[in-house]
Enzyme design. Structure first.
Site, PDB file in Angstrom:
ATOM      1  N   VAL A 195     -11.364   0.577   6.136  1.00  0.00           N
ATOM      2  CA  VAL A 195     -12.203  -1.129   5.971  1.00  0.00           C
ATOM      3  C   VAL A 195     -12.115  -0.740   4.115  1.00  0.00           C
ATOM      4  CG1 VAL A 195     -14.324  -1.834   6.150  1.00  0.00           C
ATOM      5  CG2 VAL A 195     -12.984  -0.195   7.774  1.00  0.00           C
TER       6      VAL A 195
ATOM      7  N   ASP B 267      -9.958  -9.922  10.685  1.00  0.00           N
ATOM      8  CA  ASP B 267      -9.969  -9.026   9.922  1.00  0.00           C
ATOM      9  C   ASP B 267     -11.683  -8.087   9.100  1.00  0.00           C
ATOM     10  OD1 ASP B 267      -8.734  -7.254   7.738  1.00  0.00           O
ATOM     11  OD2 ASP B 267      -9.893  -7.644   6.595  1.00  0.00           O
TER      12      ASP B 267
ATOM     13  N   GLU C  61      -3.349 -10.492   4.542  1.00  0.00           N
ATOM     14  CA  GLU C  61      -2.834  -9.688   5.537  1.00  0.00           C
ATOM     15  C   GLU C  61      -1.429 -10.418   5.892  1.00  0.00           C
ATOM     16  OE1 GLU C  61      -3.928  -6.982   7.666  1.00  0.00           O
ATOM     17  OE2 GLU C  61      -5.246  -6.736   5.407  1.00  0.00           O
TER      18      GLU C  61
ATOM     19  N   LYS D  16     -13.134  -4.111  10.760  1.00  0.00           N
ATOM     20  CA  LYS D  16     -13.282  -3.470  10.214  1.00  0.00           C
ATOM     21  C   LYS D  16     -15.053  -3.127  10.958  1.00  0.00           C
ATOM     22  CE  LYS D  16     -10.920  -5.171   6.101  1.00  0.00           C
ATOM     23  NZ  LYS D  16     -10.588  -5.606   5.149  1.00  0.00           N
TER      24      LYS D  16
ATOM     25  N   VAL E  40       1.033  -1.649   0.112  1.00  0.00           N
ATOM     26  CA  VAL E  40       0.174   0.102   0.305  1.00  0.00           C
ATOM     27  C   VAL E  40       0.600   1.640  -0.150  1.00  0.00           C
ATOM     28  CG1 VAL E  40      -2.137   1.452   1.172  1.00  0.00           C
ATOM     29  CG2 VAL E  40      -2.068  -1.271   0.999  1.00  0.00           C
TER      30      VAL E  40
HETATM   31  N1  HSE Z   1      -6.889  -9.159   4.204  1.00  0.00           N
HETATM   32  C1  HSE Z   1      -7.674  -7.308   4.027  1.00  0.00           C
HETATM   33  C2  HSE Z   1      -8.817  -8.319   2.802  1.00  0.00           C
HETATM   34  C3  HSE Z   1      -6.984  -6.032   3.229  1.00  0.00           C
HETATM   35  O1  HSE Z   1      -8.399  -9.198   2.205  1.00  0.00           O
HETATM   36  O2  HSE Z   1      -9.969  -7.201   2.662  1.00  0.00           O
HETATM   37  C4  HSE Z   1      -7.877  -5.233   2.922  1.00  0.00           C
HETATM   38  O3  HSE Z   1      -7.905  -4.904   4.552  1.00  0.00           O
END
Ligand code: HSE
Length: 433
Positions: free
Chosen positions: A131, A200, A189, A204, A14
């Site tokens: 998110v 994850d 991730e 979010k 990123v």
């Molecule tokens: N690992 C996360 C996903 C990346 O696959 O959505 C974005 O937050």
């Protein structure tokens, strides 16, 4: 052209895309906000790693050097993790520097302290990228939905697991191959367990529920189940029932109680959410006056996430130009109007269930199981039994609406029968909130 100094913490998938995006889109960006962003310093773990187009002179191993650099007006935190990220973000806020972060774990765990600090310092914390990647769901919930009451937020907010589920459903890929592909594409991730175990998505969802309901939500409030226990059989059966399996994140204000969970769900194949495939994310928000809104787009990957980071930079630049950084509070609600909602216990939810039993294929087994389900007030909708191997067979039952506590009680009893050969798989049916 006026310039704003940016310090980047982290230059992975990123971070590199943000750096590149700021350079490549400089004209479009300044046409929107009247500023150019000048990356002054970048903190990285490995200085000698090759980064295309990134000037080596900007790199340092010390993230605090970046945070404290006098020319850095906005700190962009993309290093992930908790402790160092918390130190970096809170130091920047105390120095009255604006912060942009994509760190959902940090906000899910320490969001309250961070939001409070930003509010007191009168600076902005942008977290659109935390998110759903490129999808502007934070700004939509926080700013665009300002009149009605949000009743529920639900959707697909982990690109990696959706990519895996779509591959397993459509291409019969194995779980391991699909995960490897998602990792190679830069979606997963650093620790992909976070993706596949639902963590994850829970990070979010914690953020979304906080903004949607004006309530401080803790990560431990979320009921979390991942996709790791699903088997190819579940996908085959789902298709037979005209359904697909999705990792759904749902948060609902249920008569003043917060029902918040992440788990695999079987949804009808003709429901819009069922058609969200690959790394795409979708979030549906049900608002009392506006009705149902759905936002769809790329949920992970360098460029998609960088676009949200840059949008936050533009937003901050616009506010800086008008000295109005504290115009919208970090959560969209005034601090004194936020209150904690009591939680709804998962055992008290009601719905339909897919139950895959693994049982001996002999007379009387189904009758016995049906009896236990009936004793617990659970009515059967459909039954499929297929694929006998060595006298053992998967027996799948879809139930009508039932209370989760009763379903678990019945499963427990059935799993203890001598004719049951493995733990029962439970997948909730979701036909729309
Ligand atoms: N690992 C996360 C996903 C990346 O696959 O959505 C974005 O937050």
């Amino acid at each position: 052209m006026k310039k704003i100094g940016v310090g980047l913490l982290g230059c992975g998938v990123v971070g590199e895309a943000v750096y590149r995006g700021l350079a490549e889109n400089a004209k479009a960006i300044s046409a929107r906000c009247g500023f150019q962003f000048d990356v002054k310093k970048i903190a990285v773990n490995n200085i000698s790693k090759k980064r295309v187009g990134v000037s080596g002179g900007l790199l340092t191993k010390k993230y605090m050097e970046v945070v404290q650099a006098p020319g850095v007006d906005i700190v962009v935190e993309l290093m992930g993790g908790e402790e160092d990220a918390f130190t970096a973000v809170t130091t920047a806020l105390k120095l009255k520097k604006h912060v942009v972060t994509a760190n959902k774990l940090l906000l899910a765990k320490r969001g309250e302290e961070i939001f409070d600090l930003a509010q007191k310092a009168g600076v902005k914390i942008g977290f659109e990228a935390s998110v759903a990647g490129a999808v502007p769901v934070i700004r939509t919930i926080k700013e665009a939905i300002a009149s009605g009451k949000i009743k529920s937020v639900f959707g697909i907010i982990n690109g990696t697991s959706n990519f895996i589920l779509s591959s397993m459903m459509e291409r019969q890929t194995t779980f391991a191959d699909a995960l490897e592909e998602a990792q190679n594409l830069g979606y997963a991730e650093a620790d992909p367990t976070f993706d596949v175990a639902g963590i994850d998505a829970a990070h979010k969802l914690t953020i979304l529920a906080n903004l949607a309901f004006g309530t401080p939500v803790k990560l431990k409030d979320v009921h979390i189940e991942g996709i790791g226990l699903l088997t190819p059989d579940d996908f085959i059966f789902a298709r037979q029932f005209g359904r697909v399996i999705k990792l759904l994140a749902t948060a609902k204000n249920d008569d003043g109680k917060l029902d918040i969970r992440v788990h695999p769900a079987m949804v009808p194949a003709n429901m819009p959410i069922a058609r969200i495939d690959g790394v795409t994310n979708a979030v549906e928000v049900d608002v009392s006056d506006a009705g149902r809104l759905m936002l769809i787009g790329p949920g992970a990957g360098g460029d998609a996430t960088a676009s949200a980071v840059i949008a936050d930079l533009v937003d901050i630049a616009r506010d800086m130009a008008h000295c109005s950084s504290a115009r919208v509070s970090p959560t969209g609600f005034l601090p004194h109007s936020r209150k904690r909602l009591p939680l709804k216990n998962i055992d008290s939810i009601k719905g339909g269930y897919y139950l895959r039993f693994t049982v001996d294929d002999k007379p009387g087994v189904l009758a016995k199981m049906a009896g236990i389900l009936g004793d617990n007030g659970i009515s059967i909708d459909s039954v499929i039994q297929k694929g006998r191997t060595g006298g053992i067979v998967p027996l799948v039952i879809l139930t009508h609406e039932a209370v989760e506590k009763s379903v678990k009680k019945a499963i427990n009893k059935i799993d203890r029968l001598s004719t049951s050969q493995a733990r029962t798989m439970l997948i909730r049916l979701e036909d729309g909130l």
